[in-house]
Enzyme design. Structure first.
Site, short mmCIF file in Angstrom:
data_model
loop_
_atom_site.label_atom_id
_atom_site.label_comp_id
_atom_site.label_asym_id
_atom_site.label_seq_id
_atom_site.Cartn_x
_atom_site.Cartn_y
_atom_site.Cartn_z
N ASN A 6 -24.12 5.48 -36.99
CA ASN A 6 -23.05 5.37 -35.99
C ASN A 6 -21.72 5.30 -36.74
OD1 ASN A 6 -21.35 4.81 -33.89
ND2 ASN A 6 -22.06 2.71 -33.58
N LYS A 25 -18.86 5.32 -35.56
CA LYS A 25 -17.83 4.66 -34.74
C LYS A 25 -16.53 5.47 -34.79
CE LYS A 25 -19.98 0.33 -36.00
NZ LYS A 25 -20.07 -1.07 -35.67
N HIS A 57 -23.70 0.67 -26.57
CA HIS A 57 -23.40 -0.03 -27.82
C HIS A 57 -22.63 -1.31 -27.50
CE1 HIS A 57 -21.69 -0.95 -31.73
NE2 HIS A 57 -22.69 -0.25 -32.24
N GLU A 104 -20.13 -2.57 -28.74
CA GLU A 104 -18.66 -2.42 -28.68
C GLU A 104 -18.24 -1.84 -27.33
OE1 GLU A 104 -18.47 -0.35 -32.41
OE2 GLU A 104 -19.09 -2.20 -33.38
N GLU A 132 -29.83 -4.39 -31.25
CA GLU A 132 -28.72 -4.71 -32.15
C GLU A 132 -28.13 -6.07 -31.77
OE1 GLU A 132 -26.89 -1.04 -34.00
OE2 GLU A 132 -26.02 -1.15 -32.01
N GLY A 170 -21.67 -5.35 -37.98
CA GLY A 170 -20.42 -5.29 -38.73
C GLY A 170 -20.03 -6.62 -39.36
N SER A 182 -25.82 -4.62 -39.63
CA SER A 182 -25.61 -4.81 -41.07
C SER A 182 -26.80 -4.36 -41.92
CB SER A 182 -25.24 -6.27 -41.37
OG SER A 182 -24.02 -6.61 -40.72
C1 PEP Z 1 -23.67 -0.32 -35.28
O1 PEP Z 1 -22.53 0.10 -35.19
O2 PEP Z 1 -24.50 0.01 -34.44
C2 PEP Z 1 -24.01 -1.22 -36.39
C3 PEP Z 1 -25.21 -1.71 -36.43
O3 PEP Z 1 -23.01 -1.48 -37.31
P1 PEP Z 1 -23.21 -2.14 -38.78
O4 PEP Z 1 -24.39 -1.45 -39.41
O5 PEP Z 1 -21.94 -1.88 -39.48
O6 PEP Z 1 -23.50 -3.59 -38.56
#
Ligand code: PEP
Length: 247
Positions: A10, A12, A94, A96, A164, A170, A210
């Site tokens: 992703n 983003k 997601h 976000e 997630e 993040g 992460s």
């Molecule tokens: C994501 O954006 O779905 C995500 C898991 O981000 P990160 O791996 O940076 O935590």
């Protein structure tokens, strides 16, 4: 029943054309495990550019779509528009989108249902916030988010579920393999009780939060973790190691 390991990146709201050229270069040199389905989630303005330069073994996703095919919805794009441009996947729900842009369970479910009906494949994201985990409500939250989607769709065939935990996205705080496995197993059990055994055994439940080249191998060993959704690390050559974590 075997489930093909799935790794999504992703990106983003990141990337310039020259940065994207760098990402595509490491995806091309790989080598990427041929037993893994790899999809990159690209900002909408770059979708057609990236599609034109990606290697054949990497597919492409948008990061959002709206819940209808066309109309007076300034700033939105529809599943029909993605398909018209040869984009087969979309990431929906997601955290976000849910937490920064206020998307509700209901809206996410409507988007998932419309995307599937239009012919897209969907990476549907769910996950609890830190306070929800600390209050012991993880299951309740992820079951509620999953049920909202289940109530609106006819088939899970073209859905990959991304668990997630919001506190891990993040933040550098990855769920331990045991924490992630526990939720994945409970989700599979939820599918068995509320949808059917075939869906429970075949739906891919991937972990996001992460994930790095350093922790991917241990997470990948868990029996109900069928892959990853990767944010930050999908912009770096480490992504290749994450794709190959099962090897
Ligand atoms: C994501 O954006 O779905 C995500 C898991 O981000 P990160 O791996 O940076 O935590």
């Amino acid at each position: 029943m075997s489930r093909k390991f799935f790794v999504g990146g992703n990106w983003k709201m990141n990337g310039t054309k020259s940065e994207i050229d760098g990402i595509v270069a490491f995806l091309k040199s790989g080598p990427l495990d041929t037993n893994v389905e790899v999809v990159v989630g690209v900002p909408s303005i770059y979708l057609t550019y990236v599609k034109g330069i990606l290697p054949d073994n990497v597919s492409i996703a948008a990061q959002n779509t709206y819940k209808v095919a066309k109309g007076a919805f300034t700033g939105e794009i529809s599943p029909a528009m993605l398909l018209d441009n040869g984009i087969p996947w979309v990431i929906l729900g997601h955290s976000e989108r849910r937490n920064v842009f206020g998307e509700t369970d209901e809206l996410v479910a409507e988007k998932v249902a419309h995307a599937l009906e239009a012919g897209l494949k969907v990476i549907a994201c769910i996950g609890e916030k830190l306070e929800e985990r600390e209050a012991g409500n993880t299951e309740e939250v992820v079951f509620r988010q999953t049920k909202a989607i289940a109530d609106k769709i006819k088939s899970w065939d073209n859905v990959v579920v991304a668990y997630e935990p919001v506190w891990a996205i993040g933040t550098g705080k990855t769920a331990t393999p045991q924490q992630a496995q526990e939720v994945h197993e409970k989700l599979r059990d939820w599918f068995s009780k509320n949808i059917n055994q075939t869906v429970a055994e075949t739906v891919r439940i991937i972990y996001g939060g992460s994930v790095t080249a350093g922790n991917a191998k241990d997470l990948a060993k868990e029996k109900d973790i069928d892959g990853f959704l990767v944010g930050g690390a999908s912009l770096k050559p480490d992504f290749v190691q994450i794709v190959n974590a099962k090897q």
